[in-house]
Motif scaffolding. Structure first.
Motif, PDB file in Angstrom:
ATOM      1  N   ALA A 103       0.736  -1.149   0.005  1.00 25.83           N
ATOM      2  CA  ALA A 103      -0.004   0.103  -0.031  1.00 25.83           C
ATOM      3  C   ALA A 103       0.898   1.329  -0.083  1.00 25.83           C
ATOM      4  N   ASP A 104       1.507   1.401  -1.114  1.00 29.51           N
ATOM      5  CA  ASP A 104       2.333   2.565  -1.398  1.00 29.51           C
ATOM      6  C   ASP A 104       1.970   3.601  -2.146  1.00 29.51           C
ATOM      7  N   GLY A 105       0.788   3.567  -2.559  1.00 24.50           N
ATOM      8  CA  GLY A 105       0.227   4.524  -3.405  1.00 24.50           C
ATOM      9  C   GLY A 105       0.466   4.389  -5.075  1.00 24.50           C
ATOM     10  N   ARG A 106       1.469   3.439  -5.372  1.00 24.49           N
ATOM     11  CA  ARG A 106       1.865   3.349  -6.742  1.00 24.49           C
ATOM     12  C   ARG A 106       0.751   2.371  -7.393  1.00 24.49           C
ATOM     13  N   LYS A 107       0.490   2.752  -8.714  1.00 22.48           N
ATOM     14  CA  LYS A 107      -0.419   1.840  -9.482  1.00 22.48           C
ATOM     15  C   LYS A 107       0.486   0.494 -10.007  1.00 22.48           C
ATOM     16  N   ARG A 108      -0.549  -0.382  -9.820  1.00 20.56           N
ATOM     17  CA  ARG A 108       0.191  -1.824  -9.993  1.00 20.56           C
ATOM     18  C   ARG A 108      -1.161  -2.266 -11.200  1.00 20.56           C
ATOM     19  N   ALA A 109      -0.412  -3.144 -11.833  1.00 17.43           N
ATOM     20  CA  ALA A 109      -1.145  -3.929 -12.958  1.00 17.43           C
ATOM     21  C   ALA A 109      -0.468  -5.191 -13.101  1.00 17.43           C
ATOM     22  N   ALA A 110      -1.358  -6.122 -13.740  1.00 19.15           N
ATOM     23  CA  ALA A 110      -0.655  -7.525 -14.153  1.00 19.15           C
ATOM     24  C   ALA A 110      -1.201  -7.905 -15.608  1.00 19.15           C
TER      25      ALA A 110
ATOM     26  N   GLY B 230      -6.029   1.092 -29.152  1.00 16.89           N
ATOM     27  CA  GLY B 230      -5.727   0.645 -30.311  1.00 16.89           C
ATOM     28  C   GLY B 230      -4.244  -0.130 -30.445  1.00 16.89           C
ATOM     29  N   HIS B 231      -3.510  -0.104 -29.401  1.00 15.06           N
ATOM     30  CA  HIS B 231      -2.350  -0.963 -29.330  1.00 15.06           C
ATOM     31  C   HIS B 231      -2.506  -2.284 -29.194  1.00 15.06           C
ATOM     32  N   VAL B 232      -1.496  -3.193 -29.440  1.00 15.50           N
ATOM     33  CA  VAL B 232      -1.469  -4.672 -29.253  1.00 15.50           C
ATOM     34  C   VAL B 232      -0.781  -4.807 -27.822  1.00 15.50           C
ATOM     35  N   SER B 233      -1.325  -5.656 -27.263  1.00 15.94           N
ATOM     36  CA  SER B 233      -0.993  -5.874 -26.043  1.00 15.94           C
ATOM     37  C   SER B 233      -1.267  -7.543 -25.493  1.00 15.94           C
ATOM     38  N   LEU B 234      -0.860  -7.705 -24.071  1.00 13.34           N
ATOM     39  CA  LEU B 234      -1.043  -8.813 -23.590  1.00 13.34           C
ATOM     40  C   LEU B 234      -2.445  -8.366 -22.917  1.00 13.34           C
ATOM     41  N   PRO B 235      -3.228  -9.465 -22.523  1.00 15.05           N
ATOM     42  CA  PRO B 235      -4.391  -9.209 -21.682  1.00 15.05           C
ATOM     43  C   PRO B 235      -4.083  -9.024 -20.466  1.00 15.05           C
ATOM     44  N   GLY B 236      -4.575  -7.915 -19.888  1.00 15.16           N
ATOM     45  CA  GLY B 236      -4.161  -7.449 -18.308  1.00 15.16           C
ATOM     46  C   GLY B 236      -4.708  -6.039 -18.312  1.00 15.16           C
ATOM     47  N   GLY B 237      -4.427  -5.643 -16.957  1.00 14.00           N
ATOM     48  CA  GLY B 237      -5.062  -4.376 -16.606  1.00 14.00           C
ATOM     49  C   GLY B 237      -4.611  -4.065 -15.155  1.00 14.00           C
ATOM     50  N   ARG B 238      -5.230  -2.959 -14.653  1.00 15.29           N
ATOM     51  CA  ARG B 238      -4.875  -2.354 -13.294  1.00 15.29           C
ATOM     52  C   ARG B 238      -5.461  -3.384 -12.267  1.00 15.29           C
ATOM     53  N   HIS B 239      -4.596  -3.315 -11.078  1.00 18.53           N
ATOM     54  CA  HIS B 239      -4.847  -4.397 -10.004  1.00 18.53           C
ATOM     55  C   HIS B 239      -6.203  -3.575  -9.203  1.00 18.53           C
ATOM     56  N   GLU B 240      -7.203  -4.304  -9.069  1.00 21.59           N
ATOM     57  CA  GLU B 240      -8.423  -3.773  -8.307  1.00 21.59           C
ATOM     58  C   GLU B 240      -8.472  -3.994  -6.984  1.00 21.59           C
ATOM     59  N   PRO B 241      -9.035  -3.505  -6.089  1.00 21.16           N
ATOM     60  CA  PRO B 241      -8.978  -3.735  -4.681  1.00 21.16           C
ATOM     61  C   PRO B 241      -9.804  -5.142  -4.347  1.00 21.16           C
ATOM     62  N   ASP B 242     -10.642  -5.498  -5.285  1.00 26.78           N
ATOM     63  CA  ASP B 242     -11.252  -6.993  -4.915  1.00 26.78           C
ATOM     64  C   ASP B 242     -10.353  -8.054  -5.438  1.00 26.78           C
TER      65      ASP B 242
END
Length: 184
Positions: A22-29, A54-66
Motif C-alpha cells: 500500500a505505497d500509492g503506486r499503481k500496479r497492473a498484471a 488501439g495498441h497490441v497488448s497482452l491481456p491484463g490491466g490495473r489491480h483492483e481492490p477486490d
C-alpha cells in the motif's frame, strides 16, 4: 524451443500471487499465455479514455481492490478481455515487473505472469479487445517480423514487430523479449 515450457520454469520467478504494498503506486498484471510456441496477444479497442487505445497488448490491466493479489488481476483481466479462463491453467511463474516508459517516474508497475494453455484454447473479443491472435514465437525469434514504428505524437522511431498488420512495440515488445531471453 520445440516445447516452449521445457527449461522455462527454472528461469522465471516463483508463481506467487504478489499482494501489492500500500505505497500509492499503481500496479497492473498481464497474462503471458503460451500455447505451444505461440503467444496470445490482443489489439485493444479504440477508446478515448485508454492511453493504450488501439495498441497490441497482452491481456491484463490495473489491480483492483477486490483482487486478492496480482496473479488474480491477470486471471480476471484475461477473462474480461478475451473470455478465457486461466483459473485452472498452469502458471509457470512470473517475469520481473516493468514500468511503461509513458507512465512517468511514479507511473504504473506491470507484473507479467506466464501461463500454459491447451492447444484448443480459443480467445474471444470483448468490448475491450478488437482482435485476438496467436504470435508464433519461433518466427519472432528468427527476426521475420522485425520492423520499426514512428510514434505519431513524437516522431520517435521505435523497434517493432509487424505480424499480419498488427504492430507490436513498447511495453508488450519488452515483455516478449524478456520471455524469449528466458526460453531455451
Amino acid at each position: 524451443m520445440l516445447n516452449a515450457t521445457i527449461g522455462l520454469v527454472e528461469r522465471l520467478e516463483a508463481p506467487t500471487g504478489l499482494v501489492p504494498p500500500a505505497d500509492g503506486r499503481k500496479r497492473a498484471a498481464v497474462a503471458v499465455v503460451l500455447r505451444g510456441t505461440e503467444l496470445l496477444l490482443m489489439k485493444r479497442t479504440e477508446r478515448s479514455d485508454d492511453p493504450w487505445s488501439g495498441h497490441v497488448s497482452l491481456p491484463g490491466g490495473r489491480h483492483e481492490p477486490d483482487d486478492a493479489h496480482l496473479l488474480a488481476t491477470a486471471i480476471r483481466e484475461a477473462r474480461e478481455e478475451l473470455g478465457i479462463e486461466l483459473l485452472g491453467a498452469r502458471v509457470l511463474g512470473s517475469l520481473p515487473a516493468l514500468h511503461p516508459f509513458s507512465s512517468g517516474p511514479h507511473g504504473m508497475e506491470v507484473t507479467p505472469y506466464v501461463f500454459t494453455a491447451p492447444l484448443h484454447l480459443r480467445a474471444h473479443t470483448s468490448a475491450e479487445a478488437a482482435a485476438a491472435f496467436w504470435l508464433p514465437l519461433l518466427e519472432v525469434r528468427a527476426g521475420r517480423f522485425d520492423s520499426t514504428l514512428r510514434h505519431p505524437q513524437t516522431s520517435t522511431i521505435f523497434p517493432s514487430w509487424d505480424f499480419q498488420g498488427f504492430i507490436i512495440w513498447g511495453l508488450t515488445m519488452r515483455i516478449i523479449r524478456d520471455l524469449l531471453e528466458r526460453m531455451p
